[in-house]
Design an enzyme around this catalytic site. Structure first.
Site, mmCIF file in Angstrom:
data_model
loop_
_atom_site.group_PDB
_atom_site.id
_atom_site.type_symbol
_atom_site.label_atom_id
_atom_site.label_comp_id
_atom_site.label_asym_id
_atom_site.label_seq_id
_atom_site.Cartn_x
_atom_site.Cartn_y
_atom_site.Cartn_z
ATOM 1 N N ASP A 1 0.822 -1.209 0.000
ATOM 2 C CA ASP A 1 0.000 0.000 0.000
ATOM 3 C C ASP A 1 0.862 1.268 0.000
ATOM 4 O O ASP A 1 1.970 1.271 0.529
ATOM 5 C CB ASP A 1 -0.914 -0.021 1.237
ATOM 6 C CG ASP A 1 -2.079 0.930 1.082
ATOM 7 O OD1 ASP A 1 -2.334 1.398 -0.043
ATOM 8 O OD2 ASP A 1 -2.729 1.215 2.099
ATOM 9 N N GLY B 1 0.003 5.274 -4.535
ATOM 10 C CA GLY B 1 -0.590 6.533 -4.991
ATOM 11 C C GLY B 1 -0.046 7.710 -4.203
ATOM 12 O O GLY B 1 0.362 8.730 -4.766
ATOM 13 N N ARG B 2 -0.004 7.559 -2.868
ATOM 14 C CA ARG B 2 0.479 8.662 -2.026
ATOM 15 C C ARG B 2 1.962 8.931 -2.250
ATOM 16 O O ARG B 2 2.409 10.075 -2.214
ATOM 17 C CB ARG B 2 0.202 8.349 -0.545
ATOM 18 C CG ARG B 2 -1.232 8.660 -0.158
ATOM 19 C CD ARG B 2 -1.589 8.025 1.149
ATOM 20 N NE ARG B 2 -1.750 6.590 1.014
ATOM 21 C CZ ARG B 2 -1.701 5.724 2.017
ATOM 22 N NH1 ARG B 2 -1.477 6.151 3.238
ATOM 23 N NH2 ARG B 2 -1.882 4.445 1.801
ATOM 24 N N HIS C 1 2.790 3.009 -8.845
ATOM 25 C CA HIS C 1 2.677 1.583 -9.190
ATOM 26 C C HIS C 1 3.924 1.134 -9.975
ATOM 27 O O HIS C 1 4.413 0.027 -9.782
ATOM 28 C CB HIS C 1 1.433 1.325 -10.047
ATOM 29 C CG HIS C 1 0.144 1.620 -9.329
ATOM 30 N ND1 HIS C 1 -0.061 1.281 -8.013
ATOM 31 C CD2 HIS C 1 -1.007 2.212 -9.754
ATOM 32 C CE1 HIS C 1 -1.278 1.655 -7.640
ATOM 33 N NE2 HIS C 1 -1.869 2.230 -8.676
ATOM 34 N N THR D 1 -10.527 -7.289 -4.608
ATOM 35 C CA THR D 1 -11.805 -7.291 -5.342
ATOM 36 C C THR D 1 -12.379 -5.867 -5.393
ATOM 37 O O THR D 1 -13.093 -5.517 -6.323
ATOM 38 C CB THR D 1 -12.821 -8.249 -4.673
ATOM 39 O OG1 THR D 1 -12.764 -8.061 -3.248
ATOM 40 C CG2 THR D 1 -12.523 -9.695 -4.970
ATOM 41 N N LEU E 1 10.589 -21.449 -2.040
ATOM 42 C CA LEU E 1 9.629 -20.436 -1.571
ATOM 43 C C LEU E 1 8.309 -20.547 -2.322
ATOM 44 O O LEU E 1 8.285 -20.644 -3.549
ATOM 45 C CB LEU E 1 10.234 -19.037 -1.801
ATOM 46 C CG LEU E 1 9.319 -17.842 -1.518
ATOM 47 C CD1 LEU E 1 9.045 -17.717 -0.020
ATOM 48 C CD2 LEU E 1 9.919 -16.551 -2.055
HETATM 49 C C1 FPP Z 1 -2.092 -0.057 -3.347
HETATM 50 O O1 FPP Z 1 -1.601 1.269 -3.319
HETATM 51 C C2 FPP Z 1 -1.460 -0.763 -4.455
HETATM 52 C C3 FPP Z 1 -2.135 -1.312 -5.488
HETATM 53 C C4 FPP Z 1 -3.606 -1.285 -5.599
HETATM 54 C C5 FPP Z 1 -1.411 -1.960 -6.609
HETATM 55 C C6 FPP Z 1 -0.142 -2.681 -6.236
HETATM 56 C C7 FPP Z 1 0.580 -2.983 -7.484
HETATM 57 C C8 FPP Z 1 1.916 -2.970 -7.657
HETATM 58 C C9 FPP Z 1 2.869 -2.798 -6.551
HETATM 59 C C10 FPP Z 1 2.510 -3.115 -9.007
HETATM 60 C C11 FPP Z 1 2.185 -4.348 -9.752
HETATM 61 C C12 FPP Z 1 2.427 -5.612 -9.008
HETATM 62 C C13 FPP Z 1 3.343 -6.546 -9.304
HETATM 63 C C14 FPP Z 1 3.362 -7.803 -8.557
HETATM 64 C C15 FPP Z 1 4.339 -6.404 -10.380
HETATM 65 P P1 FPP Z 1 -2.614 2.471 -3.552
HETATM 66 O O2 FPP Z 1 -2.679 2.775 -5.006
HETATM 67 O O3 FPP Z 1 -3.917 2.148 -2.924
HETATM 68 O O4 FPP Z 1 -1.904 3.624 -2.782
HETATM 69 P P2 FPP Z 1 -2.601 4.831 -1.977
HETATM 70 O O5 FPP Z 1 -3.325 4.194 -0.835
HETATM 71 O O6 FPP Z 1 -1.445 5.647 -1.549
HETATM 72 O O7 FPP Z 1 -3.510 5.520 -2.938
#
Ligand code: FPP
Length: 235
Positions: A2, A5-6, A19, A48, A113
């Site tokens: 997580d 975005g921030r 991302h 989901t 793993l």
């Molecule tokens: C949550 O952060 C993150 C996601 C919804 C996507 C996670 C995806 C990746 C790390 C990249 C692709 C994955 C792989 C395995 C290559 P958020 O967008 O909710 O962040 P925020 O809470 O700061 O808005």
């Protein structure tokens, strides 16, 4: 994972930059888990609920996932790592399914793993599906309602085939949020939690080792009380 975005917004970038950077953080953590001899590592990539994000954000996520799968196959093979996807793989774009399905087969026999990626995963969905599969088995006479117990219920979870997931030891959440967000609710009944303010794009093997150290200092009692040696002597 997580805070993508921030992380980006704090730097004045569009969210998807988080991302992109976040995707580069996966390999070092998988390598670290592998070299520390951890049995199973599950990364929550997409829930989901994340389907409600904009089309443009989703399309970047799919591109990153596809690229990740294409790039990592050799290393996972070499390191005897098994990849599993938990979640609704069939809901993902065909291009991802076509990339990852042969890869899952190729790595299926690996015994190192167990690396699980949760994509389009939601624990409530997994649990409610399990209840409906059991109800179906009652209708066809395979079971009676009173057969139900915790051990049997677990068998109806889609993650049940992954033995290492049945009892999660440690859940790490990045980005300062202190929520569980529908992640492995059944499996984490007795998990320890470590929360860190670090955003996922800044998360390094050092942070990971620190979380493991914190975990190693916890006393897991599973609802029982600690028995001290001197108490034992007086029994
Ligand atoms: C949550 O952060 C993150 C996601 C919804 C996507 C996670 C995806 C990746 C790390 C990249 C692709 C994955 C792989 C395995 C290559 P958020 O967008 O909710 O962040 P925020 O809470 O700061 O808005």
């Amino acid at each position: 994972m997580d805070g993508n975005g921030r992380w980006a917004q704090a730097r004045g970038y569009p969210r998807v930059f988080g991302h992109i950077r976040g995707a580069t953080r996966v390999r070092p953590i998988v390598r670290e888990a592998d070299s520390l001899g951890i049995k199973a590592l599950t990364l929550y990539a997409f829930s989901t609920e994340n389907w409600l994000r904009s089309e443009s954000e989703l399309s970047i996520l799919w591109k990153l996932l596809k690229k990740y799968f294409q790039k990592e196959l050799n290393e996972l093979k070499q390191k005897n790592i098994r990849l599993n996807i938990i979640g609704e793989l069939e809901r993902l774009p065909l291009a991802i399914q076509e990339t990852v399905n042969p890869m899952l087969n190729e790595l299926a026999g690996n015994t190192g793993l167990q690396f699980n990626l949760a994509i389009s995963y939601g624990s409530r969905r997994e649990i409610s599906q399990a209840a409906s599969y059991f109800a179906k088995d009652c209708l066809t006479g395979i079971h009676q309602p009173l057969d139900m117990n915790e051990e049997l219920f677990q068998k109806y979870l889609t993650t049940n085939k992954l033995k290492e997931l049945s009892d999660v030891d440690l859940v790490i959440r990045t980005s300062g949020e202190k929520r569980v967000s529908n992640f492995l609710l059944w499996q984490s009944a007795y998990a320890e939690y470590v929360f860190t303010d670090t955003y996922w794009p800044d998360y390094t093997p050092k942070h990971f080792r620190e979380a493991l150290f914190e975990y190693s200092q916890r006393e897991r009692r599973y609802g029982k009380v600690k028995v001290y040696n001197n108490e034992l002597n007086t029994l």
